[in-house]
Motif scaffolding. Sequence first.
Motif, PDB file in Angstrom:
ATOM      1  N   GLU A 247       3.936   1.573 -17.440  1.00 32.88           N
ATOM      2  CA  GLU A 247       3.942   3.051 -17.023  1.00 32.88           C
ATOM      3  C   GLU A 247       4.056   3.210 -15.391  1.00 32.88           C
ATOM      4  O   GLU A 247       4.508   4.204 -15.052  1.00 32.88           O
ATOM      5  CB  GLU A 247       2.758   3.765 -17.740  1.00 32.88           C
ATOM      6  N   LEU A 248       2.914   2.557 -14.994  1.00 33.11           N
ATOM      7  CA  LEU A 248       2.951   2.669 -13.357  1.00 33.11           C
ATOM      8  C   LEU A 248       3.890   2.248 -12.673  1.00 33.11           C
ATOM      9  O   LEU A 248       4.363   3.004 -11.694  1.00 33.11           O
ATOM     10  CB  LEU A 248       1.446   1.681 -12.833  1.00 33.11           C
ATOM     11  N   LYS A 249       4.783   1.423 -13.112  1.00 30.82           N
ATOM     12  CA  LYS A 249       6.161   0.963 -12.164  1.00 30.82           C
ATOM     13  C   LYS A 249       7.009   2.181 -12.633  1.00 30.82           C
ATOM     14  O   LYS A 249       7.913   2.036 -11.408  1.00 30.82           O
ATOM     15  CB  LYS A 249       6.427  -0.361 -12.791  1.00 30.82           C
ATOM     16  N   GLN A 250       7.194   2.679 -13.682  1.00 25.96           N
ATOM     17  CA  GLN A 250       8.148   3.803 -13.547  1.00 25.96           C
ATOM     18  C   GLN A 250       7.581   4.961 -12.829  1.00 25.96           C
ATOM     19  O   GLN A 250       8.214   5.623 -12.122  1.00 25.96           O
ATOM     20  CB  GLN A 250       8.093   4.257 -14.874  1.00 25.96           C
ATOM     21  N   LYS A 251       6.267   5.352 -12.863  1.00 22.92           N
ATOM     22  CA  LYS A 251       5.813   6.572 -11.990  1.00 22.92           C
ATOM     23  C   LYS A 251       5.609   6.146 -10.761  1.00 22.92           C
ATOM     24  O   LYS A 251       5.898   7.381  -9.910  1.00 22.92           O
ATOM     25  CB  LYS A 251       4.200   6.788 -12.777  1.00 22.92           C
ATOM     26  N   TYR A 252       5.325   5.129 -10.128  1.00 26.74           N
ATOM     27  CA  TYR A 252       5.357   5.035  -8.772  1.00 26.74           C
ATOM     28  C   TYR A 252       6.029   3.528  -8.294  1.00 26.74           C
ATOM     29  O   TYR A 252       5.537   2.314  -8.612  1.00 26.74           O
ATOM     30  CB  TYR A 252       3.722   4.811  -8.444  1.00 26.74           C
ATOM     31  N   ALA A 253       7.056   3.688  -7.902  1.00 27.01           N
ATOM     32  CA  ALA A 253       7.921   2.696  -7.675  1.00 27.01           C
ATOM     33  C   ALA A 253       7.374   1.586  -6.893  1.00 27.01           C
ATOM     34  O   ALA A 253       7.680   0.464  -6.810  1.00 27.01           O
ATOM     35  CB  ALA A 253       9.385   3.248  -7.144  1.00 27.01           C
ATOM     36  N   SER A 254       6.744   1.874  -5.750  1.00 29.67           N
ATOM     37  CA  SER A 254       6.059   0.884  -4.873  1.00 29.67           C
ATOM     38  C   SER A 254       4.835   0.222  -5.345  1.00 29.67           C
ATOM     39  O   SER A 254       4.298  -0.601  -4.523  1.00 29.67           O
ATOM     40  CB  SER A 254       5.737   1.521  -3.357  1.00 29.67           C
ATOM     41  N   ILE A 255       4.219   0.494  -6.454  1.00 28.15           N
ATOM     42  CA  ILE A 255       3.133   0.079  -6.945  1.00 28.15           C
ATOM     43  C   ILE A 255       3.047  -1.345  -7.611  1.00 28.15           C
ATOM     44  O   ILE A 255       1.995  -2.035  -7.349  1.00 28.15           O
ATOM     45  CB  ILE A 255       2.478   0.944  -7.926  1.00 28.15           C
TER      46      ILE A 255
ATOM     47  N   MET B 163     -11.322   5.978 -15.986  1.00 25.88           N
ATOM     48  CA  MET B 163     -11.579   6.186 -14.603  1.00 25.88           C
ATOM     49  C   MET B 163     -10.315   5.603 -13.727  1.00 25.88           C
ATOM     50  O   MET B 163     -10.004   6.021 -12.682  1.00 25.88           O
ATOM     51  CB  MET B 163     -12.804   5.359 -14.378  1.00 25.88           C
ATOM     52  N   ILE B 164      -9.845   4.315 -14.308  1.00 27.85           N
ATOM     53  CA  ILE B 164      -8.663   3.648 -13.512  1.00 27.85           C
ATOM     54  C   ILE B 164      -7.326   4.532 -13.256  1.00 27.85           C
ATOM     55  O   ILE B 164      -7.012   4.607 -12.079  1.00 27.85           O
ATOM     56  CB  ILE B 164      -8.271   2.269 -14.389  1.00 27.85           C
ATOM     57  N   ARG B 165      -7.026   5.258 -14.539  1.00 28.23           N
ATOM     58  CA  ARG B 165      -5.956   6.099 -14.436  1.00 28.23           C
ATOM     59  C   ARG B 165      -6.434   7.246 -13.131  1.00 28.23           C
ATOM     60  O   ARG B 165      -5.452   7.505 -12.501  1.00 28.23           O
ATOM     61  CB  ARG B 165      -5.637   6.855 -15.692  1.00 28.23           C
ATOM     62  N   ALA B 166      -7.381   7.855 -13.465  1.00 29.84           N
ATOM     63  CA  ALA B 166      -7.726   8.826 -12.451  1.00 29.84           C
ATOM     64  C   ALA B 166      -7.653   8.256 -10.991  1.00 29.84           C
ATOM     65  O   ALA B 166      -7.155   8.971 -10.052  1.00 29.84           O
ATOM     66  CB  ALA B 166      -9.144   9.449 -12.730  1.00 29.84           C
ATOM     67  N   LEU B 167      -8.160   7.220 -10.696  1.00 26.61           N
ATOM     68  CA  LEU B 167      -8.408   6.668  -9.160  1.00 26.61           C
ATOM     69  C   LEU B 167      -6.855   6.322  -8.942  1.00 26.61           C
ATOM     70  O   LEU B 167      -6.440   6.504  -7.812  1.00 26.61           O
ATOM     71  CB  LEU B 167      -9.191   5.852  -9.053  1.00 26.61           C
ATOM     72  N   VAL B 168      -6.120   5.702  -9.658  1.00 26.15           N
ATOM     73  CA  VAL B 168      -4.972   5.206  -9.222  1.00 26.15           C
ATOM     74  C   VAL B 168      -3.891   6.462  -9.342  1.00 26.15           C
ATOM     75  O   VAL B 168      -2.951   6.455  -8.296  1.00 26.15           O
ATOM     76  CB  VAL B 168      -4.200   4.273 -10.348  1.00 26.15           C
ATOM     77  N   ASP B 169      -3.903   7.347 -10.106  1.00 26.62           N
ATOM     78  CA  ASP B 169      -3.105   8.695  -9.835  1.00 26.62           C
ATOM     79  C   ASP B 169      -3.655   9.380  -8.563  1.00 26.62           C
ATOM     80  O   ASP B 169      -2.336   9.950  -7.941  1.00 26.62           O
ATOM     81  CB  ASP B 169      -3.417   9.483 -11.155  1.00 26.62           C
ATOM     82  N   GLU B 170      -4.589   9.314  -8.461  1.00 23.95           N
ATOM     83  CA  GLU B 170      -5.126  10.176  -7.002  1.00 23.95           C
ATOM     84  C   GLU B 170      -4.468   9.351  -5.720  1.00 23.95           C
ATOM     85  O   GLU B 170      -4.163   9.750  -4.620  1.00 23.95           O
ATOM     86  CB  GLU B 170      -6.662   9.925  -6.654  1.00 23.95           C
ATOM     87  N   PHE B 171      -4.365   7.845  -5.544  1.00 21.86           N
ATOM     88  CA  PHE B 171      -4.406   7.103  -4.516  1.00 21.86           C
ATOM     89  C   PHE B 171      -2.870   6.435  -4.480  1.00 21.86           C
ATOM     90  O   PHE B 171      -2.670   5.898  -3.348  1.00 21.86           O
ATOM     91  CB  PHE B 171      -5.568   6.169  -4.085  1.00 21.86           C
ATOM     92  N   ALA B 172      -2.507   6.204  -5.470  1.00 22.31           N
ATOM     93  CA  ALA B 172      -1.097   5.430  -5.880  1.00 22.31           C
ATOM     94  C   ALA B 172       0.109   6.167  -4.618  1.00 22.31           C
ATOM     95  O   ALA B 172       0.613   5.318  -4.257  1.00 22.31           O
ATOM     96  CB  ALA B 172      -0.645   5.196  -7.033  1.00 22.31           C
ATOM     97  N   PRO B 173      -0.112   7.246  -4.559  1.00 22.63           N
ATOM     98  CA  PRO B 173       1.151   7.889  -3.642  1.00 22.63           C
ATOM     99  C   PRO B 173       0.691   7.758  -2.182  1.00 22.63           C
ATOM    100  O   PRO B 173       1.414   7.836  -1.391  1.00 22.63           O
ATOM    101  CB  PRO B 173       0.886   9.526  -3.969  1.00 22.63           C
ATOM    102  N   LYS B 174      -0.468   7.143  -1.713  1.00 19.86           N
ATOM    103  CA  LYS B 174      -0.818   6.903  -0.493  1.00 19.86           C
ATOM    104  C   LYS B 174      -0.421   5.341  -0.143  1.00 19.86           C
ATOM    105  O   LYS B 174      -0.982   4.560  -0.832  1.00 19.86           O
ATOM    106  CB  LYS B 174      -2.064   7.093  -0.261  1.00 19.86           C
ATOM    107  N   GLU B 175       0.532   4.937   0.581  1.00 20.79           N
ATOM    108  CA  GLU B 175       0.907   3.550   0.780  1.00 20.79           C
ATOM    109  C   GLU B 175      -0.003   2.768   1.105  1.00 20.79           C
ATOM    110  O   GLU B 175      -0.082   1.413   1.154  1.00 20.79           O
ATOM    111  CB  GLU B 175       2.214   3.528   1.622  1.00 20.79           C
ATOM    112  N   ASN B 176      -1.217   3.071   1.930  1.00 16.82           N
ATOM    113  CA  ASN B 176      -2.233   2.508   2.489  1.00 16.82           C
ATOM    114  C   ASN B 176      -3.335   1.912   1.440  1.00 16.82           C
ATOM    115  O   ASN B 176      -4.240   1.810   1.600  1.00 16.82           O
ATOM    116  CB  ASN B 176      -2.764   3.327   3.953  1.00 16.82           C
ATOM    117  N   CYS B 177      -2.925   2.354   0.078  1.00 13.56           N
ATOM    118  CA  CYS B 177      -4.010   2.185  -0.908  1.00 13.56           C
ATOM    119  C   CYS B 177      -3.379   0.960  -1.697  1.00 13.56           C
ATOM    120  O   CYS B 177      -2.223   1.203  -2.265  1.00 13.56           O
ATOM    121  CB  CYS B 177      -4.402   3.283  -1.814  1.00 13.56           C
ATOM    122  N   SER B 178      -4.209   0.206  -2.100  1.00 10.02           N
ATOM    123  CA  SER B 178      -3.777  -0.945  -3.138  1.00 10.02           C
ATOM    124  C   SER B 178      -4.753  -1.050  -4.304  1.00 10.02           C
ATOM    125  O   SER B 178      -5.944  -0.369  -4.140  1.00 10.02           O
ATOM    126  CB  SER B 178      -3.533  -2.402  -2.485  1.00 10.02           C
TER     127      SER B 178
END
Length: 159
Positions: free
Chosen positions: A124-132, A90-105
Amino acid sequence: MENTASCNTDLTKKGKYNFEITTTQLCNMRCTYCFENIGGFLEDKRNLNDYIPGIIDKANKMLEHDEFKKKYDGINFVFWGGESSMNMKMIRALVDEFAPKENCSFFMYSNGYSMDTLYNYLSELKQKYASITKRYQIQFSYDGKELHDQNRFGVNGEL
C-alpha cells in the motif's frame, strides 16, 4: 597502514536524527530471552495512540528548527515496542504525516509474526508514496528454526 575504509571521515555529512518511538508495549509472543519480560512491561495495556498528536508536533518542530537543521539532515522514525506491528494505527498516522517529506525515513523492528499484515501495508505504501521504498526498512528478529522452537512462545504458551 591504517584501515579507514569503514570510518566516516567526511564531517560534512550530518545524517538523520533517530526518533525512537514505542508504538505499543504489548507483544504477541513470549520469547524466553526477551528483555521486555522484565517488570510486567508486556502487561501494560495503555493506549499509546494518545501520544500521536504530540509526536507529530514535536517532529515538525524539530524539522523546522534552525539548530536542528544545522546538525541533522532529517528524521529517521524508529518503530518498536513490544511488537510494533500491533499498533498499525500509530505507524500509519506517523508515516502518512511524514512520508511526503523526503528528509524523513522509517525503520521498524518486528518479530515477523504478522507477515501478511506487514506485506500488505508495504505494498500500500509503495503505491501511495513512490519514493518510500528507499526510505522504509523493516528488521525481523529470527534466530533460526531450532532456536525459535526452543525460545519463542505465543501468548498462550505454545510454540
